[in-house]
Enzyme design. Structure first.
Site, PDB file in Angstrom:
ATOM      1  N   TYR A  16      24.393  49.399  36.366  1.00 52.95           N
ATOM      2  CA  TYR A  16      24.192  49.745  37.775  1.00 52.95           C
ATOM      3  C   TYR A  16      24.706  51.172  37.972  1.00 52.95           C
ATOM      4  O   TYR A  16      25.790  51.518  37.462  1.00 52.95           O
ATOM      5  CB  TYR A  16      24.979  48.748  38.630  1.00 52.95           C
ATOM      6  CG  TYR A  16      24.946  49.044  40.110  1.00 52.95           C
ATOM      7  CD1 TYR A  16      23.791  48.830  40.844  1.00 52.95           C
ATOM      8  CD2 TYR A  16      26.070  49.526  40.765  1.00 52.95           C
ATOM      9  CE1 TYR A  16      23.767  49.096  42.203  1.00 52.95           C
ATOM     10  CE2 TYR A  16      26.053  49.788  42.122  1.00 52.95           C
ATOM     11  CZ  TYR A  16      24.896  49.575  42.836  1.00 52.95           C
ATOM     12  OH  TYR A  16      24.874  49.842  44.175  1.00 52.95           O
TER      13      TYR A  16
ATOM     14  N   ASP B 139      28.823  41.749  34.753  1.00 52.26           N
ATOM     15  CA  ASP B 139      28.264  41.823  36.099  1.00 52.26           C
ATOM     16  C   ASP B 139      27.088  40.850  36.124  1.00 52.26           C
ATOM     17  O   ASP B 139      26.049  41.098  35.515  1.00 52.26           O
ATOM     18  CB  ASP B 139      27.815  43.263  36.370  1.00 52.26           C
ATOM     19  CG  ASP B 139      27.285  43.463  37.787  1.00 52.26           C
ATOM     20  OD1 ASP B 139      26.825  42.481  38.393  1.00 52.26           O
ATOM     21  OD2 ASP B 139      27.311  44.619  38.259  1.00 52.26           O
TER      22      ASP B 139
ATOM     23  N   ARG C  31      45.421  39.672  53.972  1.00 54.16           N
ATOM     24  CA  ARG C  31      45.146  40.503  52.789  1.00 54.16           C
ATOM     25  C   ARG C  31      45.510  39.737  51.509  1.00 54.16           C
ATOM     26  O   ARG C  31      44.912  39.949  50.461  1.00 54.16           O
ATOM     27  CB  ARG C  31      45.915  41.834  52.882  1.00 54.16           C
ATOM     28  CG  ARG C  31      45.792  42.700  51.640  1.00 54.16           C
ATOM     29  CD  ARG C  31      46.070  44.177  51.911  1.00 54.16           C
ATOM     30  NE  ARG C  31      47.313  44.393  52.606  1.00 54.16           N
ATOM     31  CZ  ARG C  31      48.532  44.338  52.057  1.00 54.16           C
ATOM     32  NH1 ARG C  31      48.663  44.043  50.779  1.00 54.16           N
ATOM     33  NH2 ARG C  31      49.608  44.555  52.770  1.00 54.16           N
TER      34      ARG C  31
ATOM     35  N   LYS D  18      24.117  40.743  47.226  1.00 60.51           N
ATOM     36  CA  LYS D  18      22.749  40.557  46.766  1.00 60.51           C
ATOM     37  C   LYS D  18      22.339  39.083  46.842  1.00 60.51           C
ATOM     38  O   LYS D  18      22.253  38.537  47.909  1.00 60.51           O
ATOM     39  CB  LYS D  18      22.601  41.141  45.359  1.00 60.51           C
ATOM     40  CG  LYS D  18      23.248  42.533  45.184  1.00 60.51           C
ATOM     41  CD  LYS D  18      22.571  43.616  46.010  1.00 60.51           C
ATOM     42  CE  LYS D  18      23.371  44.915  46.066  1.00 60.51           C
ATOM     43  NZ  LYS D  18      23.802  45.429  44.768  1.00 60.51           N
TER      44      LYS D  18
HETATM   45  C1  LIG Z   1      24.715  46.354  44.267  1.00 60.00           C
HETATM   46  C2  LIG Z   1      25.288  46.190  42.938  1.00 60.00           C
HETATM   47  C3  LIG Z   1      26.634  46.515  42.682  1.00 60.00           C
HETATM   48  C4  LIG Z   1      27.531  47.118  43.746  1.00 60.00           C
HETATM   49  O1  LIG Z   1      27.764  46.205  44.769  1.00 60.00           O
HETATM   50  P1  LIG Z   1      28.078  46.600  46.310  1.00 60.00           P
HETATM   51  O2  LIG Z   1      28.193  45.274  46.971  1.00 60.00           O
HETATM   52  O3  LIG Z   1      26.945  47.446  46.808  1.00 60.00           O
HETATM   53  O4  LIG Z   1      29.357  47.378  46.308  1.00 60.00           O
HETATM   54  C5  LIG Z   1      27.122  46.299  41.406  1.00 60.00           C
HETATM   55  N1  LIG Z   1      26.337  45.797  40.425  1.00 60.00           N
HETATM   56  C6  LIG Z   1      25.043  45.474  40.630  1.00 60.00           C
HETATM   57  C7  LIG Z   1      24.233  44.922  39.506  1.00 60.00           C
HETATM   58  C8  LIG Z   1      24.477  45.660  41.884  1.00 60.00           C
HETATM   59  O5  LIG Z   1      23.190  45.362  42.075  1.00 60.00           O
END
Ligand SMILES: *Cc1c(COP(=O)(O)O)cnc(C)c1O
Length: 397
Positions: free
Chosen positions: A114, A188, A56, A213
């Site tokens: 998001y 992000d 962890r 992603k």
């Molecule tokens: C999918 C996504 C998230 C969240 O991520 P997870 O891996 O599903 O928790 C946050 N920001 C963006 C732009 C995303 O496409």
């Protein structure tokens, strides 16, 4: 040592027999690490020595993946950012916010985030006493006005290109405003990836990703990462919060992400060229009202995207006629593209934001952010562009 009983022999670890280094990063599927003697344990726990103790806190497979992402994000600079992987993109955002904000603080952000991030901010406003202030981050004057009106802002949080409208924020212009007031910025960078856009080099302090992603690219793991410009501050805040909230990434998910990243530049080139081609064709289609793609000269974000992105990425959205009904009819007619609520995979994925990713966002906030009822989001894959285009064209009719 005397001969062990068979029962004990069965229980204990066998000595490591590797004679040469593994060519590929191994998966360290272990919760803890052995100490050579008690002195080493005391030194590591006391902070006088570094070493792995408990997964962890840190794990070699997970750390290698985080370090590689940090190296890509800071490529071409002298920065040595801190980085931790988390068990999802959402937990990366949660760790970032809980590490940096206290009750009574405010966060300045944009309405078109998001969907999960908007929901999390609402939850934190209710439960943690964080004030969420929305502004048009693409307009530095709007940002100045919001900051002047509220002295409690402790973080500016942005997303560019934004989901699913692909609206862009001028990162350098925004960080300049934030720097003047000594307010940290976080971005992000999921849609762009460090191959297309490097926010740290434009003055941003923290970068997060849903590595689920594009960084992974193959849709086989959920994970996230937080990267911070100042590695010492990062360890005391972000790493500490990750460790205490148990937001750590599993070694297997980190390993899958690590393997996927090897083809990131190749994939992003193909995603971008496919998406540009498809956006141009759909933009001319008489049954398509509007195409959102920063690579189109007519898109509002085009000049900003040209300034800060290497290419325009694989995400686009298309507004078809007939509102929700019209969008669902087109999506139902698709045969080649998959209907799946993720993005950034090698294959083409389609989603209807109004009824899925943004279903829990208030309709007026959603419409104000131009996430209209007839909007279809396409995560353009790396297949042959004609197969993707043919399917979209036959579905639109
Ligand atoms: C999918 C996504 C998230 C969240 O991520 P997870 O891996 O599903 O928790 C946050 N920001 C963006 C732009 C995303 O496409």
């Amino acid at each position: 040592m005397r001969l062990l009983h068979l029962d004990s022999l069965a229980v204990h670890e066998w000595p490591d027999l590797s004679t040469t280094e593994s060519h590929i990063l191994p998966i360290y599927a272990t919760s803890s690490f052995d100490f050579e003697d008690i002195r080493q344990a005391v030194d590591i726990f006391g902070g006088q020595a570094t070493g792995h103790t408990y997964s962890r806190y840190g794990n070699p497979t997970v750390e290698a993946t985080a370090a590689k992402i940090a190296a890509l994000e800071s490529y071409g600079s002298d920065l040595k950012p801190g980085a931790v992987m988390t068990n999802s993109g959402m937990s990366a955002i949660h760790v970032l916010l809980t590490a940096l904000l206290r009750p009574g603080d405010a966060i300045l952000t944009q309405a078109n985030l998001y969907g999960g991030t908007t929901e999390l901010l609402r939850l934190m406003a209710r439960q943690a006493g964080i004030d969420v202030i929305y502004a048009n981050l693409a307009d530095p004057h709007d940002v100045e006005t919001a900051l002047a009106g509220d002295g409690r802002t402790r973080l500016i949080y942005l997303e560019t290109p934004a989901n699913p409208t692909l609206a862009c924020v001028d990162i350098a212009a925004l960080t300049e405003v934030a720097r003047r007031r000594d307010i940290p910025t976080a971005i992000d960078n999921t849609f762009a990836t460090p191959y297309l856009q490097q926010p740290l080099l434009l003055g941003v302090d923290y970068v997060i990703h849903s590595t689920t992603k594009y960084l992974n690219g193959h849709g086989n793991a959920i994970a996230g990462v937080v990267i911070g410009r100042d590695p010492e501050r990062f360890r005391a805040t972000i790493w500490n919060t990750m460790k205490l909230t148990g937001a750590n990434c599993s070694p297997f998910d980190a390993w899958l992400t690590y393997q996927g990243m090897k083809t990131l530049p190749l994939r992003m080139e193909r995603h971008s060229s496919n998406a540009l081609h498809i956006a141009r064709v759909l933009d001319e289609h008489k049954k398509v009202r509007h195409v959102n793609y920063p690579g189109l000269e007519g898109h509002a974000a085009h000049p900003v995207a040209c300034k800060q992105m290497r290419a325009f990425g694989g995400m686009l959205s298309v507004e078809v006629e007939g509102g929700i009904e019209g969008a669902l009819r087109v999506i139902n007619a698709l045969q080649f593209c998959s209907l799946a609520p993720t993005l950034g995979d090698v294959d083409t994925l389609v989603l209807h934001p109004a009824t899925s990713s943004h279903v829990n966002v208030d309709r007026d906030i959603r419409i104000a952010a131009e996430i209209t009822d007839g909007l279809i989001r396409v995560s353009v894959g790396i297949e042959h562009p004609d197969d993707i285009l043919d399917d979209l064209l036959q579905a639109i009719g």
